[in-house]
Design a protein around this motif. Structure first.
Motif, PDB file in Angstrom:
ATOM      1  N   LEU A 101       8.192  15.690 -45.351  1.00 25.36           N
ATOM      2  CA  LEU A 101       8.235  14.554 -46.277  1.00 25.36           C
ATOM      3  C   LEU A 101       8.984  14.957 -47.537  1.00 25.36           C
ATOM      4  O   LEU A 101       8.868  16.091 -48.010  1.00 25.36           O
ATOM      5  CB  LEU A 101       6.829  14.072 -46.634  1.00 25.36           C
ATOM      6  CG  LEU A 101       6.026  13.397 -45.519  1.00 25.36           C
ATOM      7  CD1 LEU A 101       4.799  12.724 -46.111  1.00 25.36           C
ATOM      8  CD2 LEU A 101       6.855  12.397 -44.741  1.00 25.36           C
ATOM      9  N   ARG A 105       7.943  10.657 -51.951  1.00 25.21           N
ATOM     10  CA  ARG A 105       6.675  10.872 -51.245  1.00 25.21           C
ATOM     11  C   ARG A 105       6.050  12.220 -51.610  1.00 25.21           C
ATOM     12  O   ARG A 105       4.969  12.543 -51.131  1.00 25.21           O
ATOM     13  CB  ARG A 105       6.893  10.771 -49.738  1.00 25.21           C
ATOM     14  CG  ARG A 105       7.245   9.354 -49.272  1.00 25.21           C
ATOM     15  CD  ARG A 105       7.339   9.272 -47.762  1.00 25.21           C
ATOM     16  NE  ARG A 105       7.509   7.894 -47.325  1.00 25.21           N
ATOM     17  CZ  ARG A 105       8.666   7.367 -46.943  1.00 25.21           C
ATOM     18  NH1 ARG A 105       9.759   8.127 -46.944  1.00 25.21           N
ATOM     19  NH2 ARG A 105       8.751   6.108 -46.564  1.00 25.21           N
ATOM     20  N   ASP A 154       2.240   8.756 -54.521  1.00 22.14           N
ATOM     21  CA  ASP A 154       3.379   9.681 -54.542  1.00 22.14           C
ATOM     22  C   ASP A 154       2.986  11.110 -54.202  1.00 22.14           C
ATOM     23  O   ASP A 154       3.852  11.988 -54.207  1.00 22.14           O
ATOM     24  CB  ASP A 154       4.122   9.664 -55.889  1.00 22.14           C
ATOM     25  CG  ASP A 154       4.662   8.286 -56.233  1.00 22.14           C
ATOM     26  OD1 ASP A 154       4.836   7.472 -55.308  1.00 22.14           O
ATOM     27  OD2 ASP A 154       4.898   8.023 -57.416  1.00 22.14           O
ATOM     28  N   ARG A 502       0.697   5.881 -50.612  1.00 19.92           N
ATOM     29  CA  ARG A 502       1.820   5.691 -51.535  1.00 19.92           C
ATOM     30  C   ARG A 502       2.031   4.199 -51.715  1.00 19.92           C
ATOM     31  O   ARG A 502       2.241   3.459 -50.757  1.00 19.92           O
ATOM     32  CB  ARG A 502       3.088   6.338 -51.000  1.00 19.92           C
ATOM     33  CG  ARG A 502       4.318   6.098 -51.856  1.00 19.92           C
ATOM     34  CD  ARG A 502       5.510   6.883 -51.338  1.00 19.92           C
ATOM     35  NE  ARG A 502       6.723   6.596 -52.088  1.00 19.92           N
ATOM     36  CZ  ARG A 502       7.757   5.902 -51.611  1.00 19.92           C
ATOM     37  NH1 ARG A 502       7.736   5.431 -50.378  1.00 19.92           N
ATOM     38  NH2 ARG A 502       8.828   5.686 -52.356  1.00 19.92           N
ATOM     39  N   TYR A 558       0.695   9.366 -40.054  1.00 20.86           N
ATOM     40  CA  TYR A 558       1.190   8.451 -41.084  1.00 20.86           C
ATOM     41  C   TYR A 558       1.272   7.031 -40.529  1.00 20.86           C
ATOM     42  O   TYR A 558       1.747   6.810 -39.414  1.00 20.86           O
ATOM     43  CB  TYR A 558       2.572   8.895 -41.567  1.00 20.86           C
ATOM     44  CG  TYR A 558       2.587  10.295 -42.138  1.00 20.86           C
ATOM     45  CD1 TYR A 558       2.184  10.535 -43.442  1.00 20.86           C
ATOM     46  CD2 TYR A 558       2.990  11.372 -41.357  1.00 20.86           C
ATOM     47  CE1 TYR A 558       2.187  11.817 -43.962  1.00 20.86           C
ATOM     48  CE2 TYR A 558       2.996  12.662 -41.873  1.00 20.86           C
ATOM     49  CZ  TYR A 558       2.595  12.878 -43.174  1.00 20.86           C
ATOM     50  OH  TYR A 558       2.585  14.151 -43.689  1.00 20.86           O
TER      51      TYR A 558
END
Length: 749
Positions: A101, A105, A154, A502, A558
């Motif tokens: 990532l 992110r 984030d 996020r 994810y």
């Protein structure tokens, strides 16, 4: 998950601490092993890396100096599982990639304050996050994997925490003043570096000023084609200049509390002759091409903060308290001057500004219930940020006619409205020690409120008539649970679960871009959901005086990844409509190991000799498209053998990388008559570096390093944009530097 969309192709065609940490000895040479170093980012409390239910890297000042670290890529050179993305022709380094990532992110912060976000659009606009002068730091801490339970949005991929120097780091052993000078040379970009540090201290007041300057040229590579056109593989000529200043004033009314006022400024300027943009195609009167391009890029960041620490609050609700208020401004300006084969000229200016205000507070309380010892940490964070972006410019025809219309844009334009975001977070974590200290359980939770409010000004409204924009309000809950079981004197087992999220970013929620000439439009999506992850990690550690090993495996799942600018069909006007959507479902899993041996603990004859090693393997899958993730780095390992005497030392370090094997299929070609494109796979490689240090006088140290000893040609996967290299003869453009020498001299009194 990061494949080029049709809109990105169209654009390229039309636009050719977390908490405070007590002062440590990071500025003074420290021979602490990696696994014994103290960190605060993963737990918001001071804990040794070996006592954390997660994988954490701590890189201190001594290590940065001995490895001659000058930028982000140098910083993670010997940290498998971490890499730095970059742009080869103009914009340089972008940001740190953690376990596949990258970008926004990954949370990057300085002294607990989040760094500005990145943004790019088209070929002439790329605002990165490289705003920190590493010479102002005493320590860097990197948390791998989801960390939203402590750091909110984030931190989906992890946290990179920069910790700046303090006056107390220099004022030791009764000293009340310090002066230091540092000079350096970096052969990778012919960089000359200089810095000066002054510190003073008294009974209640202390202060610090650190000033640095750097200048140099383009980063070298192994490309030897130096033609002035798009067949060029050598780097484009650049002139780089940068400076930074860090100032701190500390008032300590007592031994148990401190007020700290910090001012920080960092700025960089780069001038590039973009020779690789000059086209070798045959122009026509109706389709003129680029015949020359010059770029002038600047970026700066200013931070002002006031912090207050109380070590002995001695209240029922807390033993200690830390709070901080701050403001931070960042600006990116990128100017492009282009000459065309028809005699016309184009001038473009991209600007991206962020202004943030924030408040942080953290409290700690230790207490006991029965046989369980608790270390409770809880706090609040609030940030308000205004983001402005604009593209402007004009065109001068061969006859001298000036126009603000540069097809397809009628400048000025904004690609999203002026946006204000408000982020509020409440978190709590309890570190519980049971079974006589053999077992630690660390549950935690964070609740975040995210609000996004657009402001449609005349520029955005004129460029996007009638386009509806959206406000956004989201609440997210991020739990975590960690465990460390010390089942034997030298062995421990750790495990953890963490939920990450996020919030939908401003540029995906409210993008505004209509191009009638090319037949497309981009619209807002008020229904975007936050990206989320569920991360699991299990590890085993062995720690003895002579050796240590840390082995871990992780699995991150994810959901609802935001795919920017998805083609959703045509509207009533016949324009192709692009809209960001939650579509991606992905998983990334892998294993990492760190190990070291202190040979002096095995035999007095081997005193000073040590071995360090690390390896990282990962695999990623885009489950939506049933294909591999292109952002996952290949298998990588490092091995270092060092010898340290009282006044000098030497280290031979090797980096070994496997060929990138699993790749997604090539993007769909728009020209059926073009030869079939294949995805470029850089070869595996091995590189050796040799570094030495010499403390030749009290307060004087010389560091030198020769990197890539064998002058090997190699290309890092993180240095290329997947799918960008379709012509193999241009691959050297993305190659790393050959054999280079770097050195530094530091003196202090």
């Amino acid at each position: 998950m990061t494949r080029p969309t049709a809109l990105s192709v169209a654009l390229s065609l039309s636009l050719p601490l977390a908490a405070h940490a007590a002062p440590d000895a990071a500025v003074v040479p420290d021979t602490t092993r990696d696994i014994d170093r103290v960190q605060v980012t993963a737990t918001r409390t001071e804990r040794a890396v070996s006592d954390v239910a997660a994988t954490v890297d701590v890189i201190d000042r001594e290590q940065m100096d001995r490895h001659l670290v000058q930028d982000l890529k140098d910083l993670v050179r010997y940290e498998p599982g971490l890499s730095v993305t970059s742009s080869a022709t103009r914009f340089g380094l972008n940001g740190i990639r953690i376990r596949g990532l990258q970008g926004n992110r990954v949370r990057i912060q300085t002294d607990g304050i989040a760094m500005p976000t990145s943004f790019d659009i088209g070929a002439f606009s790329n605002a990165n996050r490289n705003f920190t002068d590493l010479d102002t730091l005493k320590r860097v801490e990197i948390v791998r994997g989801p960390a939203s339970s402590l750091y909110g949005s984030d931190a989906l991929g992890g946290v990179v925490a920069f910790v700046t120097k303090d006056p107390a780091d220099y004022l030791k052993d009764g000293k009340d003043s310090y002066v230091g000078l540092k000079f350096g040379y970096d052969g990778q970009w012919k960089g000359l570096l200089g810095g000066a540090t002054g510190a003073f201290g008294g009974e209640h007041w202390s202060g610090l000023v650190n000033v640095n300057h750097r200048q140099g040229q383009e980063t070298v590579n192994k490309g030897d084609v130096r033609v002035d056109n798009d067949r060029r593989t050598a780097p484009n000529p650049q002139d780089r200049d940068g400076r930074s200043v860090l100032a701190k004033l500390v008032y300590a009314p007592s031994d148990t509390q401190r007020f700290r006022l910090t001012a920080e400024r960092n700025e960089d300027t780069t001038d590039t002759d973009v020779l690789s943009a000059i086209s070798t195609a045959v122009p026509t009167p109706r389709a003129p091409l680029t015949s020359g391009m010059k770029a002038h890029d600047t970026q700066d960041r200013t931070r002002l903060s006031l912090a207050h620490e109380i070590d002995a609050l001695d209240q029922p609700f807390a033993d200690s308290l830390y709070w901080q208020v701050y403001t931070q401004n960042s600006q990116t300006r990128q100017q492009t001057d282009e000459k065309r084969t028809d005699g016309s000229r184009r001038h473009r200016v991209f600007s991206f500004d962020q202004r943030a205000y924030g408040l942080q507070a953290q409290l700690n309380k230790a207490f006991t219930t029965g046989s369980v010892d608790h270390a409770l940490t809880y706090g609040f964070e609030g940030t308000r940020t205004e983001i402005r972006q604009k593209r402007d410019g004009y065109q001068v025809s061969s006859t001298g006619v000036v126009s603000t219309t540069v097809t397809p844009d009628a400048f000025p334009v904004r690609d999203f409205p002026i946006t204000t975001t408000t982020e509020l977070g409440l978190y709590a974590q309890d570190e519980m020690r049971l079974a006589g200290g053999k077992l630690s359980l660390v549950p935690g939770v964070r609740v975040d409120r995210y609000e996004l409010k657009p402001d449609v000004d005349s520029i955005f409204a004129q460029d996007n008539p009638g386009l509806a924009v959206a406000q956004l309000k989201k609440t997210s809950v991020s739990p975590k649970l960690g465990m460390v079981w010390r089942f034997a004197d030298q062995w421990s087992l750790f495990a953890g679960y963490a939920h990450g999220f996020r919030s939908p970013p401003y540029n995906d929620v409210n993008i505004g871009l209509t191009n009638v000439a090319f037949g497309y439009t981009a619209i807002a999506n008020p229904d975007l959901k936050p990206e989320t992850s569920d991360g699991y990690e299990l590890g085993l550690r062995f720690i003895a005086p002579a050796a240590y090993v840390s082995l871990s495996g992780y699995y991150n799942d994810y959901k609802d990844f935001i795919e920017s600018n998805v083609n959703t069909g045509r509207n009533a006007q016949g324009l192709i409509v692009f809209q960001s959507q939650n579509i991606a479902d992905a998983r990334i899993y892998g294993a990492e190991m760190k190990a070291g041996v202190e040979f002096g603990e095995l035999s007095p004859a081997l005193k000073g000799w040590a071995l360090r090693s690390a390896v990282a393997w990962s695999r990623g899958d885009n489950r939506t498209d049933d294909e591999p993730l292109d952002s996952v780095d290949p298998l990588r390992g490092t091995l270092g053998l060092s010898y340290d005497a009282d006044a000098w030392g030497v280290e031979l370090a090797g980096t070994f990388v496997q060929r990138k094997k699993r790749l997604p299929p090539p993007a769909v070609q728009t020209n059926p008559n073009a030869p079939a494109a294949s995805v470029y796979q850089p070869a595996g490689y091995g590189v050796l570096d040799l570094m030495a240090h010499w403390n030749f006088a009290p307060g004087a140290t010389f560091n030198v390093g020769v990197f890539n000893l064998a002058d090997k040609r190699y290309i890092e996967w993180s240095a290329i944009t997947p799918g960008l290299i379709t012509d193999r003869t241009l691959s050297d453009r993305f190659s790393s530097p050959g054999r280079t020498l770097s050195a530094s001299l530091a003196v202090s009194w």
